[in-house]
Design an enzyme around this catalytic site. Structure first.
Site, PDB file in Angstrom:
ATOM      1  N   ASP A  13       0.253   1.000  -0.117  1.00 28.27           N
ATOM      2  CA  ASP A  13       0.705   0.848   1.164  1.00 28.27           C
ATOM      3  C   ASP A  13      -0.159   0.555   2.377  1.00 28.27           C
ATOM      4  OD1 ASP A  13       3.072   1.415  -0.210  1.00 28.27           O
ATOM      5  OD2 ASP A  13       2.898   3.497  -0.100  1.00 28.27           O
ATOM      6  N   LYS A  16      -1.194  -4.532   1.922  1.00 23.06           N
ATOM      7  CA  LYS A  16      -1.170  -5.693   1.184  1.00 23.06           C
ATOM      8  C   LYS A  16      -0.604  -7.000   1.517  1.00 23.06           C
ATOM      9  CE  LYS A  16      -1.036  -3.098  -2.378  1.00 23.06           C
ATOM     10  NZ  LYS A  16      -1.089  -1.646  -1.709  1.00 23.06           N
ATOM     11  N   ASN A  38       7.507  -0.909  -9.156  1.00 21.47           N
ATOM     12  CA  ASN A  38       6.973   0.550  -8.266  1.00 21.47           C
ATOM     13  C   ASN A  38       6.233   0.045  -6.952  1.00 21.47           C
ATOM     14  OD1 ASN A  38       4.898  -0.897  -9.882  1.00 21.47           O
ATOM     15  ND2 ASN A  38       3.829   0.987 -10.292  1.00 21.47           N
ATOM     16  N   ALA A  39       5.727  -1.199  -7.029  1.00 25.19           N
ATOM     17  CA  ALA A  39       5.426  -1.615  -5.400  1.00 25.19           C
ATOM     18  C   ALA A  39       6.397  -1.845  -4.640  1.00 25.19           C
ATOM     19  CB  ALA A  39       4.439  -2.827  -5.845  1.00 25.19           C
ATOM     20  N   GLN A 223      -0.251  -1.466  -5.936  1.00 30.91           N
ATOM     21  CA  GLN A 223      -0.701  -0.102  -6.062  1.00 30.91           C
ATOM     22  C   GLN A 223      -2.390  -0.282  -5.440  1.00 30.91           C
ATOM     23  OE1 GLN A 223       0.916  -1.159  -9.254  1.00 30.91           O
ATOM     24  NE2 GLN A 223       2.333  -0.739  -8.001  1.00 30.91           N
ATOM     25  N   GLY A 301      11.779   5.457  -0.435  1.00 32.62           N
ATOM     26  CA  GLY A 301      12.156   6.155   0.759  1.00 32.62           C
ATOM     27  C   GLY A 301      11.500   7.493   0.877  1.00 32.62           C
ATOM     28  N   ASP A 332      -3.614   0.159  15.450  1.00 28.00           N
ATOM     29  CA  ASP A 332      -2.788   0.276  16.690  1.00 28.00           C
ATOM     30  C   ASP A 332      -1.931   1.754  16.450  1.00 28.00           C
ATOM     31  OD1 ASP A 332      -1.584  -1.289  14.449  1.00 28.00           O
ATOM     32  OD2 ASP A 332       0.371  -0.820  15.471  1.00 28.00           O
TER      33      ASP A 332
HETATM   34  P1  GDP Z   1       1.651  -2.594   0.685  1.00 27.25           P
HETATM   35  O1  GDP Z   1       2.365  -1.584  -0.199  1.00 27.25           O
HETATM   36  O2  GDP Z   1       0.159  -2.457   0.676  1.00 27.25           O
HETATM   37  O3  GDP Z   1       2.008  -3.990   0.750  1.00 27.25           O
HETATM   38  O4  GDP Z   1       2.008  -2.048   2.162  1.00 27.25           O
HETATM   39  P2  GDP Z   1       3.591  -1.549   2.610  1.00 27.25           P
HETATM   40  O5  GDP Z   1       4.326  -2.769   2.949  1.00 27.25           O
HETATM   41  O6  GDP Z   1       4.021  -0.586   1.427  1.00 27.25           O
HETATM   42  O7  GDP Z   1       3.167  -0.646   3.963  1.00 27.25           O
HETATM   43  C1  GDP Z   1       2.340  -1.245   5.003  1.00 27.25           C
HETATM   44  C2  GDP Z   1       3.560  -1.039   6.232  1.00 27.25           C
HETATM   45  O8  GDP Z   1       2.843  -1.460   7.341  1.00 27.25           O
HETATM   46  C3  GDP Z   1       4.273  -2.235   6.402  1.00 27.25           C
HETATM   47  O9  GDP Z   1       5.625  -1.627   6.921  1.00 27.25           O
HETATM   48  C4  GDP Z   1       3.583  -3.362   7.315  1.00 27.25           C
HETATM   49  O10 GDP Z   1       4.748  -4.050   8.042  1.00 27.25           O
HETATM   50  C5  GDP Z   1       3.111  -2.364   8.071  1.00 27.25           C
HETATM   51  N1  GDP Z   1       1.815  -2.838   8.703  1.00 27.25           N
HETATM   52  C6  GDP Z   1       1.039  -3.668   8.109  1.00 27.25           C
HETATM   53  N2  GDP Z   1      -0.225  -3.957   8.768  1.00 27.25           N
HETATM   54  C7  GDP Z   1      -0.040  -3.241  10.158  1.00 27.25           C
HETATM   55  C8  GDP Z   1      -0.820  -3.109  11.337  1.00 27.25           C
HETATM   56  O11 GDP Z   1      -1.872  -3.679  11.335  1.00 27.25           O
HETATM   57  N3  GDP Z   1      -0.268  -2.417  12.271  1.00 27.25           N
HETATM   58  C9  GDP Z   1       1.058  -1.814  12.087  1.00 27.25           C
HETATM   59  N4  GDP Z   1       1.717  -1.040  13.015  1.00 27.25           N
HETATM   60  N5  GDP Z   1       1.681  -2.064  10.808  1.00 27.25           N
HETATM   61  C10 GDP Z   1       1.338  -2.739   9.861  1.00 27.25           C
HETATM   62  P1  IMO Z   2       2.196  -0.444  -3.300  1.00 27.40           P
HETATM   63  O1  IMO Z   2       1.989  -1.577  -4.152  1.00 27.40           O
HETATM   64  C1  IMO Z   2       2.091   3.915  -3.262  1.00 27.40           C
HETATM   65  C2  IMO Z   2       2.511   5.838  -7.173  1.00 27.40           C
HETATM   66  C3  IMO Z   2       3.920   6.958  -7.305  1.00 27.40           C
HETATM   67  C4  IMO Z   2       3.295   7.826  -8.105  1.00 27.40           C
HETATM   68  C5  IMO Z   2       2.293   7.121  -9.006  1.00 27.40           C
HETATM   69  C6  IMO Z   2       3.017   6.850 -10.431  1.00 27.40           C
HETATM   70  O2  IMO Z   2       3.382  -0.606  -2.409  1.00 27.40           O
HETATM   71  O3  IMO Z   2       0.979  -0.125  -2.712  1.00 27.40           O
HETATM   72  P2  IMO Z   2       4.568   5.087 -11.382  1.00 27.40           P
HETATM   73  O4  IMO Z   2       5.991   4.954 -10.930  1.00 27.40           O
HETATM   74  O5  IMO Z   2       3.504   3.587 -10.881  1.00 27.40           O
HETATM   75  O6  IMO Z   2       4.293   5.160 -12.648  1.00 27.40           O
HETATM   76  O7  IMO Z   2       4.177   6.075 -10.372  1.00 27.40           O
HETATM   77  O8  IMO Z   2       1.873   6.060  -8.409  1.00 27.40           O
HETATM   78  N1  IMO Z   2       2.833   4.593  -6.632  1.00 27.40           N
HETATM   79  C7  IMO Z   2       2.606   4.250  -5.465  1.00 27.40           C
HETATM   80  N2  IMO Z   2       2.266   4.688  -4.237  1.00 27.40           N
HETATM   81  N3  IMO Z   2       2.103   2.502  -3.227  1.00 27.40           N
HETATM   82  C8  IMO Z   2       2.795   1.723  -4.556  1.00 27.40           C
HETATM   83  O9  IMO Z   2       2.578   0.412  -4.691  1.00 27.40           O
HETATM   84  C9  IMO Z   2       2.705   2.815  -5.486  1.00 27.40           C
HETATM   85  N4  IMO Z   2       3.235   2.217  -6.987  1.00 27.40           N
HETATM   86  C10 IMO Z   2       2.968   3.466  -7.424  1.00 27.40           C
HETATM   87  O10 IMO Z   2       4.357   7.158  -6.261  1.00 27.40           O
HETATM   88  O11 IMO Z   2       2.489   8.946  -7.432  1.00 27.40           O
HETATM   89 MG    MG Z   3       3.971  -0.529  -0.557  1.00 26.34          MG
END
Ligand code: GDP
Ligand code: IMO
Ligand code: MG
Length: 430
Positions: A13, A16, A38-39, A223, A301, A332
């Site tokens: 998270d 990416k 899971n992502a 991940q 969630g 930010d």
């Molecule tokens: P990922 O799993 O690595 O793709 O990341 P997620 O999408 O799960 O979580 C990243 C969150 O941060 C998303 O809601 C993006 O819209 C938000 N986000 C990404 N870059 C920025 C940033 O530079 N600033 C802010 N405020 N939010 C960002």
């Molecule tokens: P993105 O791509 C954050 C965590 C789960 C759990 C562990 C194993 O959005 O960064 P699994 O269901 O993969 O066997 O769970 O890994 N986990 C993540 N945490 N971002 C993710 O993906 C994740 N994918 C799995 O919460 O701790």
């Molecule tokens: Mg994510």
């Protein structure tokens, strides 16, 4: 020829999805090489939010061919739900390619994921419950179901029967659940065949040919480094290789063709699920960053666990992935803070550690050693050039850069596609 690998530097998270989207119009292919649904990537385009779980973020860029590589585990129901959802919003998904060697998540593996977590009780991993771990376990045990198996009904039936011979014993005798009927599993999987067929390809071959034609390929990890099954905080990890090496095995692109590795590093740290987390915050600062950063899982969630930035982890991610460029996101989210503590080393039983401790017990007991940097107390979300950032924010970026061993080429200053500062071209010179 260029191949760029994009990975997460922490526990996921990091942003990416947004980083991939930023590069979108300069890419020809985006390959997801590990993980499954899971992502959760959130991409914001023109104020509209797209939450993707299984499809590579490249699906949102009209000129990109999105590829689900052989290293991915595919839940076919989720796949078609996501495709339908995007099509309903006017996004063309017909370019998608899916490796014939990718494994499918059968319904019994979703059940196994949930019952085994319940069985573990206090020792649970906190998985996403999507059947990821059991499906990878089947792959390694050589009882998995691959995408290509769906096109040979007799083989499919044999494989499902073989997998259930063992699993039904476990489900009924250990977990006290009713046995799964093989024929129901077969019929469910067969119901996807017609829709699936046009997407299935020898993706390793197509990618190799694309590279011969000088196409630009981005391999996008699900991940992150510390969730990698080999290099992460095992057993509190996912069941695939989320580090740069996984890009090769999970896509069929050889290491000799990789030019750049970009790691996405969030300006603070978050984690979902169980496991050690040295800089974790249980105070008002953790709550503050969770709220300003909207740190709630895209997939489940769940409120994410929050901590300060940990540069021991940043350095580790640089080393394990061979990072050439970092994208520092969510800078930010510090706009409202007077000062910002950053972890530069750990204290483990009185000994200072600059590197990740060799064993997990020490990592569990690691106490962060912080250096505190001044905040900037102003809104930076409108900055588009590095020089426009307040001096304290520039100093923060320089401080982090010096300690993680690679340049910070991208700085995120807001959730939207446009809210970035590009200091160096990630694709330049390749
Ligand atoms: P990922 O799993 O690595 O793709 O990341 P997620 O999408 O799960 O979580 C990243 C969150 O941060 C998303 O809601 C993006 O819209 C938000 N986000 C990404 N870059 C920025 C940033 O530079 N600033 C802010 N405020 N939010 C960002
Ligand atoms: P993105 O791509 C954050 C965590 C789960 C759990 C562990 C194993 O959005 O960064 P699994 O269901 O993969 O066997 O769970 O890994 N986990 C993540 N945490 N971002 C993710 O993906 C994740 N994918 C799995 O919460 O701790
Ligand atoms: Mg994510």
């Amino acid at each position: 020829m260029p191949v760029i690998v994009l990975v997460g530097a922490q526990w996921g998270d990091e942003g990416k999805g947004k980083a991939t989207d930023l590069l979108g119009d300069r890419l020809d292919y985006v390959v997801k090489f590990n993980g499954g649904n899971n992502a959760g990537h959130t991409v914001v385009i023109d104020g509209e939010k797209y939450a993707l779980h299984l499809l590579p973020s490249g699906i949102l860029s009209p000129n990109v061919v999105p590829v689900i590589g052989n290293g991915v585990v595919v839940d076919l129901n989720v796949l078609f739900q996501e495709i339908d959802g995007l099509e309903a919003r006017g996004i063309d998904t017909s370019r998608l390619r899916i490796s014939a060697n990718a494994h499918v998540i059968a319904a019994y593996n979703r059940s196994m994921d949930k019952v085994s977590e319940r069985f573990l009780g206090a020792r649970r991993i906190g998985t996403t419950g999507r059947g990821i771990g059991p499906t990878y376990a089947d792959k390694m045990n050589r009882i998995g179901i691959r995408v290509q198996d769906l096109f040979d009904e007799s083989i499919l039936r044999q494989k499902v029967t073989a997998a259930l011979a063992f699993k039904n014993q476990v489900l009924s005798k250990i977990y006290n659940r009713s046995a799964v009927k093989g024929e129901e599993v077969v019929q469910e999987l067969l119901s996807y065949v017609d829709r699936l067929r046009p997407y299935v390809a020898d993706t390793a071959l197509e990618l190799s040919q694309a590279l011969d034609r000088d196409k630009v390929v981005l391999c996008e990890a699900g991940q992150a480094t510390l969730l990698d099954v080999d290099h992460g905080t095992y057993p509190f990890v996912t069941s695939s290789n989320a580090t740069a090496g996984g890009a090769c095995t999970g896509s069929g692109i050889p290491p000799t063709r990789i030019d750049r590795v970009v790691a996405v590093l969030k300006a603070f740290t978050s984690r979902v699920g169980e496991g050690p987390f040295p800089t974790e915050l249980h105070d008002k600062y953790g709550d503050y960053l969770r709220e300003v950063g909207h740190e709630y899982g895209t997939t489940t969630g769940r409120p994410r666990r929050i901590g300060w930035l940990d540069l021991v982890i940043g350095r580790y991610a640089q080393r394990i992935n061979g990072v050439t460029d970092f994208a520092l996101t969510k800078l930010d989210n510090y706009d409202g803070l007077d000062e910002i503590p950053v972890c530069v080393a750990y204290d483990v039983n009185g000994v200072r550690h600059e590197e990740m401790p060799i064993n997990q017990t020490d990592f569990h007991h690691a106490k962060p050693i912080y250096e505190t940097l001044p905040g900037w107390k102003q809104d930076i979300s409108g900055c588009r050039k590095f020089e426009e950032l307040p001096q304290q924010a520039q100093d923060f970026v320089h401080f982090v850069e010096q300690r993680i061993g690679a340049r910070i080429s991208i700085v995120g200053v807001g959730p939207g596609r446009e809210a970035v500062i590009e200091r160096h071209s990630v694709l330049g010179g390749v």
